[in-house]
Enzyme design. Structure first.
Site, short mmCIF file in Angstrom:
data_model
loop_
_atom_site.label_atom_id
_atom_site.label_comp_id
_atom_site.label_asym_id
_atom_site.label_seq_id
_atom_site.Cartn_x
_atom_site.Cartn_y
_atom_site.Cartn_z
N CYS A 131 3.97 -22.77 29.01
CA CYS A 131 4.58 -21.70 28.20
C CYS A 131 4.04 -21.65 26.77
CB CYS A 131 6.09 -21.86 28.18
SG CYS A 131 6.79 -22.03 29.83
N HIS A 184 11.05 -20.90 19.75
CA HIS A 184 10.78 -20.82 21.20
C HIS A 184 12.08 -20.61 21.96
CE1 HIS A 184 8.75 -21.51 24.98
NE2 HIS A 184 9.55 -22.51 25.27
N GLU A 209 14.27 -28.54 19.93
CA GLU A 209 13.57 -27.72 18.95
C GLU A 209 14.34 -27.67 17.63
OE1 GLU A 209 11.54 -23.28 18.42
OE2 GLU A 209 12.90 -23.66 20.10
N LYS A 230 14.06 -14.49 23.06
CA LYS A 230 14.16 -14.50 24.53
C LYS A 230 15.48 -13.92 25.01
CE LYS A 230 10.70 -18.07 25.21
NZ LYS A 230 10.26 -18.17 23.80
N HIS A 268 12.07 -14.93 29.19
CA HIS A 268 10.98 -15.87 28.90
C HIS A 268 9.72 -15.38 29.61
CE1 HIS A 268 8.61 -19.23 28.11
NE2 HIS A 268 9.31 -20.20 28.61
N PHE A 319 6.34 -26.60 29.80
CA PHE A 319 6.48 -27.69 30.77
C PHE A 319 5.31 -28.66 30.65
CE2 PHE A 319 8.92 -24.78 33.92
CZ PHE A 319 10.12 -25.12 33.32
#
Length: 398
Positions: free
Chosen positions: A145, A289, A300, A319, A324, A385
């Site tokens: 991502c 993110h 985060e 998002k 996403h 990931f």
């Protein structure tokens, strides 16, 4: 897109296709039109959905940058001095799935010869180079991502070090497919949409909210035109902001879960600031993110607090609006970050009325907020990931 972000609208919808029947989660952020209908059929039939979205975004970016519709030839630009840098995880997973289905149901002669070239993740980059006649380079970054953000970062360096004068950089992804949806659901990573079913208003994707329950899969494309400053000013280009720097790191923690300490994220943030010649006090906004998973948002947030200190920096997470977009997320969110600097306005975070107290950040909610004047740097984060961390640092031009 920009107007929708400011207005707090979202594009997450129920998946009504027969192929999604029986899935435990049937919501996603999908493009509401068929991109294949927006291009001539002979072109469209040779592109997967991610490439279609990428080509359309590249055309918009090219003309918005002040170049002539059609590409380098029409614009009088040396095509050898222009590059493409795109991020993608899979691109479009459906092409291979459909090819396999045809093989099993109708035999090898039913499989299109276009199946293989339309399956590769690099198809968006190659089709953009073909469409706009860009011959300098066409690269693809695959880092989960973080792909779109890393692709932009690599393009910054290609321009910075004189390899190209102009780069189209971002991401394109179209992986709202049954198998991908089922896999994410099996990981218990997806928001299931039950909040909406209970009558809870707003987006089912709820970044930083106390009742967040996972991300919402999405698709799309976002592209920036990066250009050497002297090249842009010589032609009188409209400049949205400076692409000042970028940073990378790796968690080395788990194949899917984020490192709860946020150490790798903090390292990428610090590297982006250092590459931009900036310090934490220069940061006026963070485009987070924030996928709306419990662990990811906490990691985060902890990293941002560690790097930015006690300052109240307005943070937004898009998002909730978009879902996403996987490898395209960094591209679309970088476009939003550039527009935030250009318009001096921070879009609100949607999904959830209140922020989880454990987040400890100034999350913008409810309405847009004026960008603070006491600094000039915006950070745009993407994490993937496997521990891929990428951060862009964009600077206001005055």
């Amino acid at each position: 897109m920009w107007r929708g972000l400011l207005d707090g609208r979202h594009g997450i919808r129920e998946l009504r296709g027969a192929e999604f029947e029986g899935l435990p989660v049937r919501i996603a952020g999908v493009v509401p039109v068929d991109p294949g209908e927006l291009l001539p059929r002979p072109l469209a039939r040779r592109m997967n959905r991610a490439a279609l979205l990428g080509v359309l975004a590249a055309r918009e970016a090219w003309t918005d940058a002040g170049y002539t519709e059609g590409g380098t030839r029409e614009s009088g630009v040396d095509p050898d001095r222009v590059g493409v840098s795109m991020g993608a995880i899979l691109g479009d997973a459906s092409v291979l799935v459909n090819g396999d289905r045809r093989l099993r149901e109708r035999g090898p002669r039913a499989v299109s010869p276009l199946t293989t070239p339309m399956t590769v993740p690099s198809q968006a980059a190659s089709q953009i180079s073909l469409d706009l006649h860009i011959t300098g380079e066409a690269r693809t970054v695959t880092s989960a991502c973080a792909s779109g953000t890393e692709a932009i970062g690599q393009a910054i360096d290609r321009v910075r070090y004189g390899r190209v004068d102009i780069a189209l950089a971002g991401g394109a992804e179209a992986v709202v497919t049954p198998a991908i949806m089922a896999s994410f659901a099996a990981m218990r990573a997806l928001a299931d949409g039950t909040a909406a079913a209970r009558g809870v208003k707003g987006s089912p994707s709820r970044p930083f909210a106390g009742d967040r329950g996972g991300f919402v899969n999405g698709e799309g494309a976002g592209i920036l035109v990066l250009e050497a400053e002297e090249h842009a000013r010589a032609r009188g280009a409209r400049i949205y902001c400076e692409a000042a720097g970028w940073g990378l790191s790796a968690d080395a923690h788990h194949m899917a879960a984020p490192d709860p300490t946020g150490r790798g994220v903090a390292l990428a943030l610090r590297r982006a600031l250092r590459d931009a010649g900036a310090v934490a006090a220069d940061v006026v906004h963070v485009n987070a993110h924030a996928t709306a998973t419990v662990e990811g948002d906490l990691a985060e947030a902890g990293a941002l607090r560690a790097v930015l200190g006690r300052r109240s920096v307005p943070v937004t997470a898009l998002k909730g609006h978009l879902g996403h977009l996987q490898g395209a997320a960094g591209g679309v969110e970088a476009v939003a970050a550039a527009l935030t600097l250009h318009h001096a306005l921070v879009p609100p975070t949607v999904g959830g009325d209140t922020t989880d107290e454990a987040i400890g950040l100034d999350v913008v909610r409810g309405a847009p907020r004026d960008l603070p004047e006491d600094g000039d740097v915006v950070l745009s984060n993407s994490f993937g990931f496997g521990g891929h961390n990428a951060v862009l640092a964009l600077r206001r031009t005055r």
